[in-house]
Design an enzyme around this catalytic site. Sequence first.
Site, PDB file in Angstrom:
ATOM      1  N   LYS A 207     -13.590  -1.467 -13.030  1.00 41.71           N
ATOM      2  CA  LYS A 207     -14.165  -2.565 -12.273  1.00 41.71           C
ATOM      3  C   LYS A 207     -14.860  -3.580 -13.176  1.00 41.71           C
ATOM      4  O   LYS A 207     -14.820  -4.783 -12.917  1.00 41.71           O
ATOM      5  CB  LYS A 207     -15.141  -2.025 -11.219  1.00 41.71           C
ATOM      6  CG  LYS A 207     -14.454  -1.324 -10.059  1.00 41.71           C
ATOM      7  CD  LYS A 207     -13.521  -2.270  -9.300  1.00 41.71           C
ATOM      8  CE  LYS A 207     -12.929  -1.651  -8.062  1.00 41.71           C
ATOM      9  NZ  LYS A 207     -12.051  -2.586  -7.320  1.00 41.71           N
TER      10      LYS A 207
ATOM     11  N   TYR B  66     -13.726   4.629 -12.971  1.00 39.61           N
ATOM     12  CA  TYR B  66     -13.763   3.588 -11.939  1.00 39.61           C
ATOM     13  C   TYR B  66     -14.643   2.423 -12.373  1.00 39.61           C
ATOM     14  O   TYR B  66     -14.246   1.245 -12.264  1.00 39.61           O
ATOM     15  CB  TYR B  66     -14.273   4.192 -10.636  1.00 39.61           C
ATOM     16  CG  TYR B  66     -14.387   3.222  -9.493  1.00 39.61           C
ATOM     17  CD1 TYR B  66     -13.271   2.846  -8.757  1.00 39.61           C
ATOM     18  CD2 TYR B  66     -15.631   2.698  -9.131  1.00 39.61           C
ATOM     19  CE1 TYR B  66     -13.385   1.961  -7.686  1.00 39.61           C
ATOM     20  CE2 TYR B  66     -15.747   1.816  -8.066  1.00 39.61           C
ATOM     21  CZ  TYR B  66     -14.628   1.454  -7.348  1.00 39.61           C
ATOM     22  OH  TYR B  66     -14.743   0.580  -6.305  1.00 39.61           O
TER      23      TYR B  66
ATOM     24  N   ASP C 243       3.682   1.968  -4.446  1.00 40.05           N
ATOM     25  CA  ASP C 243       2.744   2.681  -5.309  1.00 40.05           C
ATOM     26  C   ASP C 243       2.285   1.718  -6.398  1.00 40.05           C
ATOM     27  O   ASP C 243       3.060   1.373  -7.293  1.00 40.05           O
ATOM     28  CB  ASP C 243       3.431   3.907  -5.913  1.00 40.05           C
ATOM     29  CG  ASP C 243       2.476   4.783  -6.702  1.00 40.05           C
ATOM     30  OD1 ASP C 243       1.386   4.307  -7.079  1.00 40.05           O
ATOM     31  OD2 ASP C 243       2.834   5.953  -6.967  1.00 40.05           O
TER      32      ASP C 243
ATOM     33  N   THR D 140     -16.926   1.336   4.832  1.00 33.80           N
ATOM     34  CA  THR D 140     -15.569   1.623   5.289  1.00 33.80           C
ATOM     35  C   THR D 140     -15.535   3.028   5.878  1.00 33.80           C
ATOM     36  O   THR D 140     -16.462   3.827   5.690  1.00 33.80           O
ATOM     37  CB  THR D 140     -14.572   1.539   4.127  1.00 33.80           C
ATOM     38  OG1 THR D 140     -14.892   2.570   3.167  1.00 33.80           O
ATOM     39  CG2 THR D 140     -14.637   0.180   3.439  1.00 33.80           C
TER      40      THR D 140
ATOM     41  N   ASN E 191      -6.680  -5.922  -4.354  1.00 28.39           N
ATOM     42  CA  ASN E 191      -7.719  -5.103  -3.739  1.00 28.39           C
ATOM     43  C   ASN E 191      -7.545  -3.608  -3.951  1.00 28.39           C
ATOM     44  O   ASN E 191      -8.515  -2.861  -3.902  1.00 28.39           O
ATOM     45  CB  ASN E 191      -7.756  -5.409  -2.232  1.00 28.39           C
ATOM     46  CG  ASN E 191      -8.584  -4.407  -1.459  1.00 28.39           C
ATOM     47  OD1 ASN E 191      -9.812  -4.429  -1.486  1.00 28.39           O
ATOM     48  ND2 ASN E 191      -7.895  -3.498  -0.767  1.00 28.39           N
TER      49      ASN E 191
ATOM     50  N   ASP F  34       0.848  -1.188   0.000  1.00 21.00           N
ATOM     51  CA  ASP F  34       0.000   0.000   0.000  1.00 21.00           C
ATOM     52  C   ASP F  34       0.880   1.234   0.000  1.00 21.00           C
ATOM     53  O   ASP F  34       1.996   1.204   0.533  1.00 21.00           O
ATOM     54  CB  ASP F  34      -0.925   0.013   1.216  1.00 21.00           C
ATOM     55  CG  ASP F  34      -2.192   0.818   0.979  1.00 21.00           C
ATOM     56  OD1 ASP F  34      -2.077   1.980   0.529  1.00 21.00           O
ATOM     57  OD2 ASP F  34      -3.285   0.299   1.242  1.00 21.00           O
TER      58      ASP F  34
END
Length: 264
Positions: free
Chosen positions: A175, A171, A80, A206, A107, A57
């Site tokens: 996906k 996005y 990165d 989250t 993820n 991460d």
Amino acid sequence: MSAIPLRHAETAPSVGGFATYPSLHGKVALVTGGASGIGGEVVRQLASQGATVACLDLAEPEDTADAADEHPSVRFLRCDMRDIAQVQAAVQAVGEEFGRIDILVNNAARDDRIPFDQLDVERWDEQINVNVRHHFFTTQAVAPWMRAAGGSVVNMGSISAHIDLRDLAGYVTAKAGIEGLTRILARELGPDRIRVNCVIPGWIMTERQLRDWVTPEAETLIESSQALAEKLGPDDVARLVLWLAADDSRLCTGQRWIVDGGWM
């Protein structure tokens, strides 16, 4: 790229009445975007099952302040995911340290809202790089470490590719692409007994979603759209990932697995 040990699973919530998976004990897992949110919960849940977990991460987890007290079963590597050379180096470092990689959870993602008229070439490429490109190249880098004993790759999709939304063109495209990528990778890697599946979460509560996007209007939409009105948490997704990572799902590959409370 730097390695910082994370706190071991004894600080994670108890497994409680949920399933345990003996086949995960002693396995080596790599989780991208594992510093927070769904990824952070996946890291904790895998570690609670006795797996060694490497987390890639760009952000540093908050619980790394006292490194001297941290347990070595979980490693944090600052990486990165947009920099493929950096990703490849991180995978190589994990493989060399542990001698194997059995599980990969792709993820890392970021669901930035960008209005249609403001989505220029630079922002489009950023959305693709952040949300789908690294899925392929991380899998490609991990595959040689899995071939000896087989393995499981879990790609994180999104309900956003199946419902009506706005301001998420890059996005949502990324996906949707992950679902197609899952199918082809399952065929490419099947001869080596490497399974590839796609988890499709619904709207997961989250910290970032609650802070930035879950308005009273959004809560009303969630309640009216899901067959089960209860809010979904990162743990609901992580438990599905555990099953796909474990030998219990040994002949499941190339599939979509949905955890959305019945929205789709």
